[in-house]
Enzyme design. Structure first.
Site, PDB file in Angstrom:
ATOM      1  N   ARG A 189      36.859  20.669 -17.947  1.00 57.91           N
ATOM      2  CA  ARG A 189      36.605  19.759 -16.828  1.00 57.91           C
ATOM      3  C   ARG A 189      36.416  18.359 -17.380  1.00 57.91           C
ATOM      4  O   ARG A 189      36.322  18.160 -18.598  1.00 57.91           O
ATOM      5  CB  ARG A 189      35.340  20.178 -16.071  1.00 57.91           C
ATOM      6  CG  ARG A 189      34.139  20.284 -17.011  1.00 57.91           C
ATOM      7  CD  ARG A 189      32.843  20.529 -16.305  1.00 57.91           C
ATOM      8  NE  ARG A 189      31.758  20.814 -17.224  1.00 57.91           N
ATOM      9  CZ  ARG A 189      31.076  19.899 -17.912  1.00 57.91           C
ATOM     10  NH1 ARG A 189      31.376  18.615 -17.780  1.00 57.91           N
ATOM     11  NH2 ARG A 189      30.109  20.247 -18.736  1.00 57.91           N
ATOM     12  N   GLY A 200      25.033  21.338 -19.433  1.00 56.54           N
ATOM     13  CA  GLY A 200      24.018  20.306 -19.484  1.00 56.54           C
ATOM     14  C   GLY A 200      22.901  20.578 -20.471  1.00 56.54           C
ATOM     15  O   GLY A 200      21.800  20.043 -20.332  1.00 56.54           O
ATOM     16  N   SER A 201      23.162  21.428 -21.489  1.00 57.69           N
ATOM     17  CA  SER A 201      22.159  21.811 -22.501  1.00 57.69           C
ATOM     18  C   SER A 201      20.972  22.556 -21.897  1.00 57.69           C
ATOM     19  O   SER A 201      19.912  22.667 -22.533  1.00 57.69           O
ATOM     20  CB  SER A 201      21.653  20.586 -23.280  1.00 57.69           C
ATOM     21  OG  SER A 201      22.700  20.005 -24.022  1.00 57.69           O
ATOM     22  N   GLY A 221      18.566  25.324 -21.274  1.00 59.08           N
ATOM     23  CA  GLY A 221      18.220  26.529 -22.024  1.00 59.08           C
ATOM     24  C   GLY A 221      18.620  26.497 -23.481  1.00 59.08           C
ATOM     25  O   GLY A 221      18.422  27.486 -24.193  1.00 59.08           O
ATOM     26  N   GLY A 233      26.386  28.383 -18.753  1.00 57.74           N
ATOM     27  CA  GLY A 233      25.536  27.267 -18.347  1.00 57.74           C
ATOM     28  C   GLY A 233      26.095  25.954 -18.845  1.00 57.74           C
ATOM     29  O   GLY A 233      27.104  25.929 -19.563  1.00 57.74           O
TER      30      GLY A 233
END
Length: 412
Positions: A284, A161-162, A164, A159
């Protein structure tokens, strides 16, 4: 002669996608977006570019679509954005390999996508990382936390974007978040697997890299725990020469450990009692507003330079000036309907303000999730020094206002 085209997988709600579109046009390329839901990117209509609906998780479907586009265009490069997860960048790498285009090594990208696997490779190479365990159920989470010692961080193994990610400071918070992750309230991209790790306390830094060169090191702060929602970013980070060199040294050791030697990488650190500890290696380019801040701080346009690599040209990472650039995120303090926003033009007119950007438009329902999706905009300022930039930024942010009407409650 067919027009040269740059294929962009997905876009970016926070602005990076539009930066790529604009940079591609400046380089004489035709940008084409492939997305599972093109309508979510407001800038597509503004930029007047082609957007095609396709399942961006389906490699075969993407190969078919790119093959169809090659009948009309000369596709000279393919890249994309981690939306919603890092796995999409691995698909980008496979597409590049399939069509014989420049791109990262798919195996190296896939190794990074799994945070547990990434941790193992870094630890084996002697790179400082938090103590960590993997868990697939609530019992394993509790056992791992007991071994490591509270507080701990719980995060999905895959995952970005923080999403969870939570700081669990006691047994109650640990159990609550484990149940939330495993009980169906979190949308998993893979089978549910949780990384339980030591909370590495200390200032946060990020190294932005192109190829094997650390271009910039920034710093950031977050809103209140247990969430990790960005509050402010600043470039360059306020570090001594020795501290900067230590971060660069660890960053380059990460590249070697993970076999990352092509294109952009951004590496997140916490400066602890042990010095810089690696929190995450993202294979990325960092999302907005990092590229804008780096360009303002040192004159390197990482978006344009990345596109040059993607199409087989050489990139130019020479620094052209030295400033301090900072961004403050606009984050709502409640759920409800965003009714109106105001003050953006006044804030943009403040001398030294480089950008005032909203990610959404009213009226829009807001449901905070405790991750990067909570940010609804940002303000960027730059000046010759840190103190002046902070003054400018605060002056501009104070001019920005918005109104949120809480959702109606149902009377029992």
């Amino acid at each position: 002669m067919p027009k040269k085209a740059l294929i962009l997988l997905e876009g970016s709600r926070m602005g990076t996608g539009q930066l790529y579109v604009q940079a591609a046009k400046r380089l004489g390329l035709q940008p084409i977006i492939l997305s599972a839901d093109p309508a979510q990117y407001n800038y597509l209509a503004t930029e007047n570019i082609e957007a095609i609906r396709v399942d961006t998780d389906d490699l075969d479907a993407l190969i078919r679509e790119c093959s169809r586009l090659r009948e009309t265009y000369d596709i000279v490069g393919i890249t994309g954005f981690p939306n919603p997860g890092e796995s999409l960048y691995a698909i980008v790498a496979k597409l590049c390999r399939h069509f014989g285009l420049p791109g990262p090594n798919p195996t190296s990208i896939e190794r990074c996508c799994d945070k547990f696997n990434q941790r193992q490779l870094l630890a084996e190479a002697g790179v400082p990382v938090p103590v960590y365990r993997m868990a697939t159920n609530a019992t394993e989470v509790e056992s791992a936390a007991a071994e490591i010692g509270l507080p701990v961080i719980l995060k999905p193994v895959v995952g970005n974007g923080s999403s969870g990610v939570r700081l669990c400071r006691n047994a109650e918070e640990l159990a609550e978040h484990a149940i939330g992750l495993l009980g169906g309230t979190y949308t998993w991209q893979t089978s549910p697997t949780i990384l339980v790790e030591e909370f590495a306390e200390g200032p946060y830094f990020v190294a932005d890299i192109m190829g094997n060169e650390v271009v910039a090191v920034g710093a950031a702060t977050f809103g209140p725990p247990p969430h990790f929602v960005y509050d402010e970013y600043i470039y360059p980070a306020p570090l001594t020469v020795e501290e900067h060199e230590r971060i660069v040294k660890v960053a380059l050791s990460c590249l070697r450990a993970l076999d990352l030697n092509w294109g952009p990488t951004n590496i997140e650190f916490r400066w602890t009692k042990r010095g810089p500890v690696v929190i995450e290696v993202n294979p990325r380019l960092a999302g907005s507003p990092d590229p804008q801040l780096i360009q303002l701080a040192c004159g390197v346009d990482l978006v344009t330079e990345h596109i040059k690599l993607v199409v087989g040209d050489e990139c130019d990472l020479r620094k052209r000036h030295s400033q301090t650039a900072s961004a403050q995120f606009l984050v709502p303090d409640r759920d409800g309907t965003l009714d109106w926003i105001d003050g953006a033009n006044r804030a943009a007119d403040v001398p030294g303000v480089a950008e005032v950007t909203w990610y959404i438009k009213p009226p829009t329902p807001i449901i905070r999730k405790g991750d990067s999706r909570d940010c609804i905009g940002h303000v960027i300022a730059a000046s010759p020094n840190h103190e002046q930039t902070e003054v400018i930024l605060q002056l501009a942010v104070d001019l920005v206002r918005w109104s949120i009407t809480p959702f109606p409650t149902i009377d029992e």
